[in-house]
Scaffold this motif. Structure first.
Motif, PDB file in Angstrom:
ATOM      1  N   ASP A  59       0.848  -1.204   0.000  1.00 49.47           N
ATOM      2  CA  ASP A  59       0.000   0.000   0.000  1.00 49.47           C
ATOM      3  C   ASP A  59       0.878   1.247   0.000  1.00 49.47           C
ATOM      4  O   ASP A  59       1.939   1.282   0.625  1.00 49.47           O
ATOM      5  CB  ASP A  59      -0.940   0.039   1.205  1.00 49.47           C
ATOM      6  CG  ASP A  59      -2.094   1.016   0.985  1.00 49.47           C
ATOM      7  OD1 ASP A  59      -3.228   0.554   0.742  1.00 49.47           O
ATOM      8  OD2 ASP A  59      -1.862   2.249   1.016  1.00 49.47           O
ATOM      9  N   ALA A  60       0.386   2.272  -0.683  1.00 50.87           N
ATOM     10  CA  ALA A  60       1.154   3.514  -0.813  1.00 50.87           C
ATOM     11  C   ALA A  60       1.256   4.271   0.509  1.00 50.87           C
ATOM     12  O   ALA A  60       2.255   4.938   0.779  1.00 50.87           O
ATOM     13  CB  ALA A  60       0.506   4.401  -1.873  1.00 50.87           C
ATOM     14  N   HIS A  65      -5.419   4.049   6.174  1.00 53.04           N
ATOM     15  CA  HIS A  65      -4.982   5.442   6.358  1.00 53.04           C
ATOM     16  C   HIS A  65      -6.140   6.399   6.082  1.00 53.04           C
ATOM     17  O   HIS A  65      -7.172   6.017   5.506  1.00 53.04           O
ATOM     18  CB  HIS A  65      -3.772   5.746   5.453  1.00 53.04           C
ATOM     19  CG  HIS A  65      -4.062   5.666   3.982  1.00 53.04           C
ATOM     20  ND1 HIS A  65      -4.509   6.755   3.272  1.00 53.04           N
ATOM     21  CD2 HIS A  65      -3.984   4.636   3.099  1.00 53.04           C
ATOM     22  CE1 HIS A  65      -4.678   6.397   1.999  1.00 53.04           C
ATOM     23  NE2 HIS A  65      -4.380   5.119   1.874  1.00 53.04           N
ATOM     24  N   SER A  69     -10.831   4.888   1.553  1.00 54.12           N
ATOM     25  CA  SER A  69     -12.267   4.805   1.863  1.00 54.12           C
ATOM     26  C   SER A  69     -12.514   3.928   3.086  1.00 54.12           C
ATOM     27  O   SER A  69     -13.516   4.077   3.769  1.00 54.12           O
ATOM     28  CB  SER A  69     -13.038   4.238   0.667  1.00 54.12           C
ATOM     29  OG  SER A  69     -12.920   5.080  -0.441  1.00 54.12           O
ATOM     30  N   SER A  70     -11.590   3.016   3.345  1.00 52.88           N
ATOM     31  CA  SER A  70     -11.754   2.112   4.492  1.00 52.88           C
ATOM     32  C   SER A  70     -11.237   2.731   5.784  1.00 52.88           C
ATOM     33  O   SER A  70     -11.317   2.098   6.833  1.00 52.88           O
ATOM     34  CB  SER A  70     -10.997   0.801   4.234  1.00 52.88           C
ATOM     35  OG  SER A  70     -11.365   0.246   2.996  1.00 52.88           O
ATOM     36  N   ARG A  75     -18.407   1.920   9.884  1.00 51.26           N
ATOM     37  CA  ARG A  75     -19.175   1.640   8.671  1.00 51.26           C
ATOM     38  C   ARG A  75     -20.377   0.775   9.048  1.00 51.26           C
ATOM     39  O   ARG A  75     -20.252  -0.156   9.856  1.00 51.26           O
ATOM     40  CB  ARG A  75     -18.321   0.877   7.643  1.00 51.26           C
ATOM     41  CG  ARG A  75     -17.166   1.701   7.054  1.00 51.26           C
ATOM     42  CD  ARG A  75     -17.679   2.777   6.118  1.00 51.26           C
ATOM     43  NE  ARG A  75     -16.639   3.583   5.497  1.00 51.26           N
ATOM     44  CZ  ARG A  75     -16.289   4.818   5.865  1.00 51.26           C
ATOM     45  NH1 ARG A  75     -16.866   5.393   6.902  1.00 51.26           N
ATOM     46  NH2 ARG A  75     -15.364   5.489   5.207  1.00 51.26           N
ATOM     47  N   ILE A  76     -21.505   1.067   8.418  1.00 51.98           N
ATOM     48  CA  ILE A  76     -22.739   0.320   8.706  1.00 51.98           C
ATOM     49  C   ILE A  76     -22.677  -1.052   8.045  1.00 51.98           C
ATOM     50  O   ILE A  76     -22.275  -1.160   6.885  1.00 51.98           O
ATOM     51  CB  ILE A  76     -23.972   1.074   8.161  1.00 51.98           C
ATOM     52  CG1 ILE A  76     -24.055   2.476   8.770  1.00 51.98           C
ATOM     53  CG2 ILE A  76     -25.265   0.289   8.403  1.00 51.98           C
ATOM     54  CD1 ILE A  76     -25.136   3.366   8.126  1.00 51.98           C
ATOM     55  N   VAL A 197       2.770   1.758  -6.169  1.00 49.68           N
ATOM     56  CA  VAL A 197       2.985   0.977  -7.392  1.00 49.68           C
ATOM     57  C   VAL A 197       2.668   1.839  -8.611  1.00 49.68           C
ATOM     58  O   VAL A 197       1.675   2.586  -8.618  1.00 49.68           O
ATOM     59  CB  VAL A 197       2.087  -0.285  -7.355  1.00 49.68           C
ATOM     60  CG1 VAL A 197       2.121  -1.019  -8.688  1.00 49.68           C
ATOM     61  CG2 VAL A 197       2.533  -1.192  -6.215  1.00 49.68           C
ATOM     62  N   MET A 233      -4.738   4.431 -11.839  1.00 50.55           N
ATOM     63  CA  MET A 233      -3.883   3.290 -12.160  1.00 50.55           C
ATOM     64  C   MET A 233      -4.145   2.800 -13.584  1.00 50.55           C
ATOM     65  O   MET A 233      -3.225   2.415 -14.298  1.00 50.55           O
ATOM     66  CB  MET A 233      -4.178   2.170 -11.138  1.00 50.55           C
ATOM     67  CG  MET A 233      -3.262   1.005 -11.198  1.00 50.55           C
ATOM     68  SD  MET A 233      -1.565   1.426 -10.826  1.00 50.55           S
ATOM     69  CE  MET A 233      -1.547   1.376  -9.056  1.00 50.55           C
ATOM     70  N   CYS A 337     -14.424  11.960   2.982  1.00 46.27           N
ATOM     71  CA  CYS A 337     -13.971  10.685   2.440  1.00 46.27           C
ATOM     72  C   CYS A 337     -14.479  10.611   0.997  1.00 46.27           C
ATOM     73  O   CYS A 337     -15.174  11.516   0.543  1.00 46.27           O
ATOM     74  CB  CYS A 337     -14.549   9.554   3.287  1.00 46.27           C
ATOM     75  SG  CYS A 337     -13.884   7.934   2.901  1.00 46.27           S
ATOM     76  N   GLU A 340     -16.202   5.428  -4.348  1.00 52.29           N
ATOM     77  CA  GLU A 340     -15.583   5.091  -5.639  1.00 52.29           C
ATOM     78  C   GLU A 340     -16.678   4.378  -6.446  1.00 52.29           C
ATOM     79  O   GLU A 340     -16.818   3.169  -6.410  1.00 52.29           O
ATOM     80  CB  GLU A 340     -14.298   4.268  -5.466  1.00 52.29           C
ATOM     81  CG  GLU A 340     -14.396   2.973  -4.659  1.00 52.29           C
ATOM     82  CD  GLU A 340     -14.772   3.188  -3.204  1.00 52.29           C
ATOM     83  OE1 GLU A 340     -14.206   4.050  -2.549  1.00 52.29           O
ATOM     84  OE2 GLU A 340     -15.653   2.449  -2.724  1.00 52.29           O
ATOM     85  N   HIS A 367     -21.096   1.559  -0.414  1.00 53.60           N
ATOM     86  CA  HIS A 367     -21.745   0.507   0.401  1.00 53.60           C
ATOM     87  C   HIS A 367     -20.870  -0.741   0.509  1.00 53.60           C
ATOM     88  O   HIS A 367     -21.301  -1.782   1.020  1.00 53.60           O
ATOM     89  CB  HIS A 367     -23.107   0.129  -0.199  1.00 53.60           C
ATOM     90  CG  HIS A 367     -23.015  -0.606  -1.515  1.00 53.60           C
ATOM     91  ND1 HIS A 367     -23.096  -1.982  -1.604  1.00 53.60           N
ATOM     92  CD2 HIS A 367     -22.822  -0.176  -2.779  1.00 53.60           C
ATOM     93  CE1 HIS A 367     -22.967  -2.344  -2.877  1.00 53.60           C
ATOM     94  NE2 HIS A 367     -22.803  -1.264  -3.612  1.00 53.60           N
ATOM     95  N   PHE A 369     -17.949  -1.563   2.150  1.00 51.43           N
ATOM     96  CA  PHE A 369     -17.090  -1.991   3.255  1.00 51.43           C
ATOM     97  C   PHE A 369     -17.548  -3.314   3.865  1.00 51.43           C
ATOM     98  O   PHE A 369     -16.754  -4.242   4.049  1.00 51.43           O
ATOM     99  CB  PHE A 369     -17.034  -0.911   4.356  1.00 51.43           C
ATOM    100  CG  PHE A 369     -16.030  -1.246   5.408  1.00 51.43           C
ATOM    101  CD1 PHE A 369     -14.730  -0.785   5.304  1.00 51.43           C
ATOM    102  CD2 PHE A 369     -16.348  -2.062   6.483  1.00 51.43           C
ATOM    103  CE1 PHE A 369     -13.768  -1.136   6.251  1.00 51.43           C
ATOM    104  CE2 PHE A 369     -15.404  -2.424   7.431  1.00 51.43           C
ATOM    105  CZ  PHE A 369     -14.114  -1.949   7.311  1.00 51.43           C
ATOM    106  N   LYS A 370     -18.830  -3.360   4.198  1.00 48.28           N
ATOM    107  CA  LYS A 370     -19.356  -4.524   4.918  1.00 48.28           C
ATOM    108  C   LYS A 370     -19.033  -5.843   4.219  1.00 48.28           C
ATOM    109  O   LYS A 370     -18.876  -6.872   4.844  1.00 48.28           O
ATOM    110  CB  LYS A 370     -20.877  -4.385   5.098  1.00 48.28           C
ATOM    111  CG  LYS A 370     -21.642  -4.437   3.794  1.00 48.28           C
ATOM    112  CD  LYS A 370     -23.142  -4.230   3.968  1.00 48.28           C
ATOM    113  CE  LYS A 370     -23.557  -2.805   4.148  1.00 48.28           C
ATOM    114  NZ  LYS A 370     -23.179  -1.859   3.061  1.00 48.28           N
TER     115      LYS A 370
END
Ligand SMILES: Cc1cc2nc3c(=O)[nH]c(=O)nc-3n(C[C@H](O)[C@H](O)[C@H](O)COP(=O)(O)OP(=O)(O)OC[C@H]3O[C@@H](n4cnc5c(N)ncnc54)[C@H](O)[C@@H]3O)c2cc1C
Length: 408
Positions: A59-60, A65, A69-70, A75-76, A197, A233, A337, A340, A367, A369-370
């Motif tokens: 990860d960059a 961080h 988005s995470s 998060r619901i 990367v 990317m 935030c 995407e 939506h 994350f879950k």
């Protein structure tokens, strides 16, 4: 395993909370490189390692961080998805996997607040949620407005005509959960590297990737789980297929000694028709409120993360209707935030059309994350060739260039 003894992987600076990477000369080749340590990347790395693969996760900026988005605090996880049973089933399985994971690491990173859908008369979505929950046998209650008022008198019911309560749903403490999955993956043998990367070139079989520091990594398979950075990317392919948008989040402080705005007194709620949602005060941060409408286009790397006066005004007006007693509550924290977004909100999980060994994973669309653990299982099974087939809705071919959001 695919190998080239000529090359050496150079380890790089790692995030403080992660154990130093254990890479030495001769260990330069891995089966899979996962680029991006957000919720998708960490679960994919975790699952691939469990299936016996040698995995490097990179990860960059470090896992969870602030620009990812995470990287939000919460998060619901709710089961209702209207008539979209595929996501209801996925959320059901994901909750089970999250809870099993938290049990294994002995940490409580899920808060069972319950999730309350506030239904407006003319809005069919909560009704469809209830039908799907019934079909899939997920516990829920239908509540009249007077029942809602009896249980949650602090909620203003302006324009609300009934409600659905998912008692078993709630909140995942997102940043800490993602970091915990990364930590466990590393404890189990995944190697973690911090580096940015560079976009890959060419076609056919990708042989290696390089970082902006000049490090070179070889793998048999490459998974790009770069969230809102995916269009940067792969600009030719994804610039208009994934659209990052700017989303503002506010926290408001309750009066001293007042417990009506923490759990269990206040559930998480979703106001689908008003495009807003709220979370009770968890861990003393304040009641969290956000508008779920897509904001303007946003650059996840350099975008301004200070909230706007217009955003605050809109959220305060909403607060005055839904939690009238907090109408003048002080703002305790704010965040900006990015979503995407794919064209309709379906995830993107597919092979790159120009590379036989490059996977694209993202499009969480506000939506996603879950579903992290389920995405991890799905991608690992596809890479292993053990999957029962691909899900058409996740394919690149179904991703249009215009925005027409239907999945929330
Ligand atoms: C305000 C807000 C509220 C949300 N609420 C919910 C919710 O309640 N419930 C829910 O389920 N979902 C929710 N979501 C959506 C969810 O958070 C995202 O869909 C999910 O976190 C996306 O995860 P990801 O792994 O795809 O991306 P990210 O978490 O952004 O991770 C991508 C990673 O890739 C890395 N990366 C990028 N480019 C490179 C590179 N060149 N080299 C190396 N690394 C790179 C980045 O540094 C980053 O860490 C919400 C999102 C936002 C913004």
């Amino acid at each position: 395993m695919w190998a080239d003894p000529e090359l050496t992987l150079v380890s790089s600076r790692v995030a403080d909370f992660l154990r130093p990477m254990q890479v030495s000369k001769g260990q330069n080749i891995c089966d899979v490189v996962v680029i991006g340590a957000g919720v998708y990347g960490v679960w994919i790395a975790y699952e691939l390692q469990r299936s016996g693969k040698r995995v490097i996760l990179i990860d960059a900026h470090g896992t969870g961080h602030s620009r990812s988005s995470s990287g939000g605090e919460s998060r619901i996880i709710r089961m209702g998805y209207g008539a979209d049973e595929i996501y209801t089933r996925s959320a059901q399985r994901a909750l089970q996997l999250w809870q099993e994971f938290f049990g294994r690491i002995n940490e409580t990173l899920f808060q069972q607040t319950g999730v309350l859908w506030l239904a407006h008369e003319e809005d069919p979505y909560p009704g469809r949620c209830a039908e799907t929950l019934h079909r899939v046998r997920i516990p829920f209650e239908k509540l009249t407005t007077s029942e809602v008022h009896q249980r949650f008198p602090q909620i203003g019911l302006d324009r609300v005509s009934w409600a659905v309560l998912e008692p078993e749903s709630g909140i995942i403490m997102a940043r800490r959960a993602v970091q915990a999955v990364a930590r466990e993956a590393i404890n189990n043998g995944v190697e973690y590297l911090q580096g940015a990367v560079q976009p890959p070139n060419g076609e056919g079989r990708l042989t290696d990737i390089t970082t902006t520091n000049g490090e070179r990594i070889l793998a048999a398979t490459y998974v790009f789980a770069c969230g809102a950075w995916l269009p940067k990317m792969f600009p030719g392919l994804l610039a208009d297929r994934i659209r990052p948008t700017r989303q503002e989040v506010f926290f408001f402080g309750a009066p001293a000694g007042d417990c009506r705005f923490t759990m269990p007194a206040l559930p998480t709620w979703i106001d689908f028709k008003d495009e807003a949602y709220g979370l009770p005060d968890l861990e003393g941060r304040g009641v969290k409120i956000a508008i779920d409408r897509h904001g303007p286009r946003f650059d996840p790397e350099s975008g301004n993360r200070v909230v706007t006066p217009e955003g605050l005004l809109e959220v305060r007006q909403y607060l005055a209707r839904r939690l009238p007693e907090l109408r003048n509550a002080p703002v305790t924290e704010t965040r900006v935030c990015q979503y995407e977004n794919t064209s309709n909100g379906d995830f993107l999980i597919d092979l790159h059309p120009d590379f036989e060994n490059v996977w694209l994973v993202g499009g969480g669309s506000g939506h996603g994350f879950k579903h992290g653990p389920v995405v991890g299982e799905y991608v690992a099974a596809r890479i292993d060739g053990k999957s029962e087939g691909s899900e058409a809705r996740f394919s690149l071919a179904t991703k249009a260039f215009h925005q027409q959001r239907t999945v929330y």
